[in-house]
Structures are given as C-alpha cells and as structure tokens.
Scaffold this motif. Structure first.
Motif, PDB file in Angstrom:
ATOM      1  N   LEU A   1      45.705 105.074 -75.617  1.00  0.00           N
ATOM      2  CA  LEU A   1      46.524 104.215 -76.267  1.00  0.00           C
ATOM      3  C   LEU A   1      45.988 103.781 -77.374  1.00  0.00           C
ATOM      4  CD1 LEU A   1      48.177 102.202 -73.335  1.00  0.00           C
ATOM      5  CD2 LEU A   1      49.556 103.931 -75.075  1.00  0.00           C
ATOM      6  N   SER A   2      44.627 103.300 -77.490  1.00  0.00           N
ATOM      7  CA  SER A   2      43.870 103.033 -78.673  1.00  0.00           C
ATOM      8  C   SER A   2      43.900 104.009 -79.758  1.00  0.00           C
ATOM      9  CB  SER A   2      42.308 102.483 -78.288  1.00  0.00           C
ATOM     10  OG  SER A   2      42.237 101.683 -77.109  1.00  0.00           O
ATOM     11  N   ILE A   3      43.686 105.184 -79.319  1.00  0.00           N
ATOM     12  CA  ILE A   3      43.656 106.281 -80.300  1.00  0.00           C
ATOM     13  C   ILE A   3      45.044 106.497 -80.961  1.00  0.00           C
ATOM     14  CG2 ILE A   3      43.313 108.672 -80.774  1.00  0.00           C
ATOM     15  CD1 ILE A   3      40.647 107.155 -80.566  1.00  0.00           C
TER      16      ILE A   3
ATOM     17  N   SER B   1      49.408  98.112 -80.025  1.00  0.00           N
ATOM     18  CA  SER B   1      48.524  98.796 -78.715  1.00  0.00           C
ATOM     19  C   SER B   1      47.788  97.808 -77.911  1.00  0.00           C
ATOM     20  CB  SER B   1      47.203  99.356 -79.817  1.00  0.00           C
ATOM     21  OG  SER B   1      46.311  99.845 -78.665  1.00  0.00           O
ATOM     22  N   THR B   2      47.457  96.523 -78.232  1.00  0.00           N
ATOM     23  CA  THR B   2      47.033  95.305 -76.922  1.00  0.00           C
ATOM     24  C   THR B   2      48.232  95.157 -76.136  1.00  0.00           C
ATOM     25  OG1 THR B   2      45.530  94.328 -78.833  1.00  0.00           O
ATOM     26  CG2 THR B   2      45.968  93.241 -76.689  1.00  0.00           C
ATOM     27  N   THR B   3      49.543  94.902 -76.683  1.00  0.00           N
ATOM     28  CA  THR B   3      50.640  94.375 -75.793  1.00  0.00           C
ATOM     29  C   THR B   3      50.855  95.853 -74.907  1.00  0.00           C
ATOM     30  OG1 THR B   3      51.694  93.404 -77.716  1.00  0.00           O
ATOM     31  CG2 THR B   3      52.941  93.902 -75.817  1.00  0.00           C
ATOM     32  N   VAL B   4      50.936  97.128 -75.263  1.00  0.00           N
ATOM     33  CA  VAL B   4      51.095  98.076 -74.364  1.00  0.00           C
ATOM     34  C   VAL B   4      50.201  98.404 -73.566  1.00  0.00           C
ATOM     35  CG1 VAL B   4      51.822 100.708 -74.396  1.00  0.00           C
ATOM     36  CG2 VAL B   4      52.690  99.156 -76.155  1.00  0.00           C
ATOM     37  N   GLN B   5      48.780  98.181 -73.812  1.00  0.00           N
ATOM     38  CA  GLN B   5      47.700  98.309 -72.967  1.00  0.00           C
ATOM     39  C   GLN B   5      47.569  97.573 -71.789  1.00  0.00           C
ATOM     40  OE1 GLN B   5      44.670  98.243 -75.911  1.00  0.00           O
ATOM     41  NE2 GLN B   5      44.739 100.238 -76.201  1.00  0.00           N
TER      42      GLN B   5
END
Length: 263
Positions: free
Chosen positions: A219-221, A241-245
């Motif tokens: 997800l970060s990439i 990204s932070t929310t989805v992670q």
C-alpha cells in the motif's frame, strides 16, 4: 448515490488489481537476487529498510510496551481473586490480550506511522521528479531497487516488533508485580505465560506479521506511485495511504483473530 457507489466499487477493483500486479512484479523480481551484482544492491537497500523500519522503532515500541505491561497487566494481577491460579487466569489473559491482539495491532500502527508514511513520501518524490524514468534509462529496475526491499523488510520488521513488544511487556509486568509480591519467581512467571503459547498462537502471529507487513508495504508503494505532477499530491497520497493501511491492517487482525477463536 448509486453513481458514487458504482464509481467507488470500480475504483476499489482497479486498486486491488494494481496491488496484485505489484505483488506479482515483486515475486518475479526475487529471481534476480541470484545475480551477485544485483544481490549486493538488494542487500544494501534491504538492510537500510530493515534498520529504518525495525531498529529505529525500538524506542517507541519499548515505551508503549512498558506502559501496557506495567500499568495494565500488573494492575490485572493485583486484582486477581484469591485462590485463582496464575497459570489458569493471568497467563491465559496475557496471551490473548497482549500476544494475540495488542502486540500485533500496536506494532502495526507504529510501522504505519513511522515507516510506511516515509516510504509513500519517498516514492512520491521519486515519481514527482521522474526519477523512475532516469533509473529505467540506466537499465535499473525501480521495482527491484525500491519495492523488493520493502517487500521483505516490512514483514520481518513487523515480526521482530511483535517479539520485542511481547518480551518488554512480560518483563515490565513482572517488575511491577514483584514490587508488591517479592517472592514471585521470574521463571515461574515466564513459564506460566509461555505454557499458554500454543502452536496456534505462533501461526497466527506469523500470519499477522507476514500478511500485515506485506500489505502495509504494498500500500505504501502503491499510493506513492499515484503521485502526479503536483507537489500536493504527495500529502494526499500519504493521507490516503495511512487511512487505508490502518483500516486494512485492523480488518486483517480481526479476521485472523476470529479464525483463531473458531479453531
């Protein structure tokens, strides 16, 4: 409303297919590790990622584990009813709450907050300034250099953070308890907890580390690669990204824990 639902559903499946593509590319690039020249580059980037994600998170991991172990678990021990067996009550509660639930969840959040956001920002900057095209012009594969080290380092770092968090929690809980009960032997305290750690707990912990670390890394990439031509796209990518992670990692932990409870 139906239109937005359709658009979001379509966007989800496109994102999911892109994630599967990144995973597939990562697995294909592992074959190039056998090449000595590429292997040296990989290990250099891998050690960098492992240091940034795992080693540099020791401080915050220790602090939270100390708080959980000494304040929460030690207080629980103090309120045990007379005659309740340590092995039957406290140790079982410690394994379920700390080792199975809080340890993985808190370690994953630390990994997301400290390292995943940094990876997203790094990939976003590279995408913004067209560095990937420069690497490809030099016959260097960006997937091998940037994604593959993350693909390996994140799950290993997350597993090490699990182990470290559990060890500090056990030690801090014992030190807080022994103040009021000096006769409690550490060997008895430790053996009572370890006796409750079954093969299932080990499998669930490994699954949360491998699947969770891989998911966070991908997800970060992915969100870093969505950065366009505007500088503000980087902050948007980090936020998304932070929310989805966090949501994805939480759901993964819940699903694996529910499976463990059903077995």
């Amino acid at each position: 409303m139906l239109g937005k639902l359709g658009i979001n559903t379509k966007r989800f499946f496109f994102s999911f297919s892109d994630m599967l593509g990144l995973l597939s590319l990562s697995l294909k690039q592992t074959l190039h590790i056998t090449d000595p020249a590429r292997r040296s580059i990989f290990f250099m980037m891998f050690k960098r990622q492992l240091f940034n994600t795992g080693v540099r998170a020791i401080g915050i991991n220790t602090l939270i584990a100390l708080i959980i172990g000494s304040l929460v678990m030690a207080r629980l021990y103090a309120y045990l009813p007379p005659g309740k067996s340590l092995a039957e009550f406290y140790a079982n509660f410690f394994v379920v709450v700390i080792i199975r639930e809080l340890g993985p969840l808190i370690s994953g959040i630390i990994l997301i907050a400290r390292s995943a956001t940094a990876i997203t920002a790094e990939i976003g900057h590279l995408k913004l300034y067209n560095e990937f095209e420069v690497l490809e012009a030099q016959k260097m594969n960006p997937i091998f250099i940037f994604l593959l080290p993350v693909f390996f380092a994140f799950p290993i770092s997350l597993l090490l953070m699990f182990i470290f968090f559990n060890a500090v929690s056990i030690l801090s809980a014992y030190l807080a308890i022994v103040i009021n009960e000096p006769n409690l032997e550490f060997s008895l305290f430790l053996s009572s907890i370890l006796a409750k750690v079954s093969l299932l707990e080990v499998i669930i912990t490994l699954a949360k580390a491998i699947m969770g670390g891989t998911l966070i890394g991908l997800l970060s990439i992915y969100y870093g690669a969505t950065v366009g031509n505007r500088f503000t796209d980087i902050s948007r990518a980090i936020s998304s990204s932070t929310t989805v992670q966090i949501v994805s990692f939480f759901l993964l932990n819940v699903i694996l824990s529910l499976l463990a409870y059903q077995i």
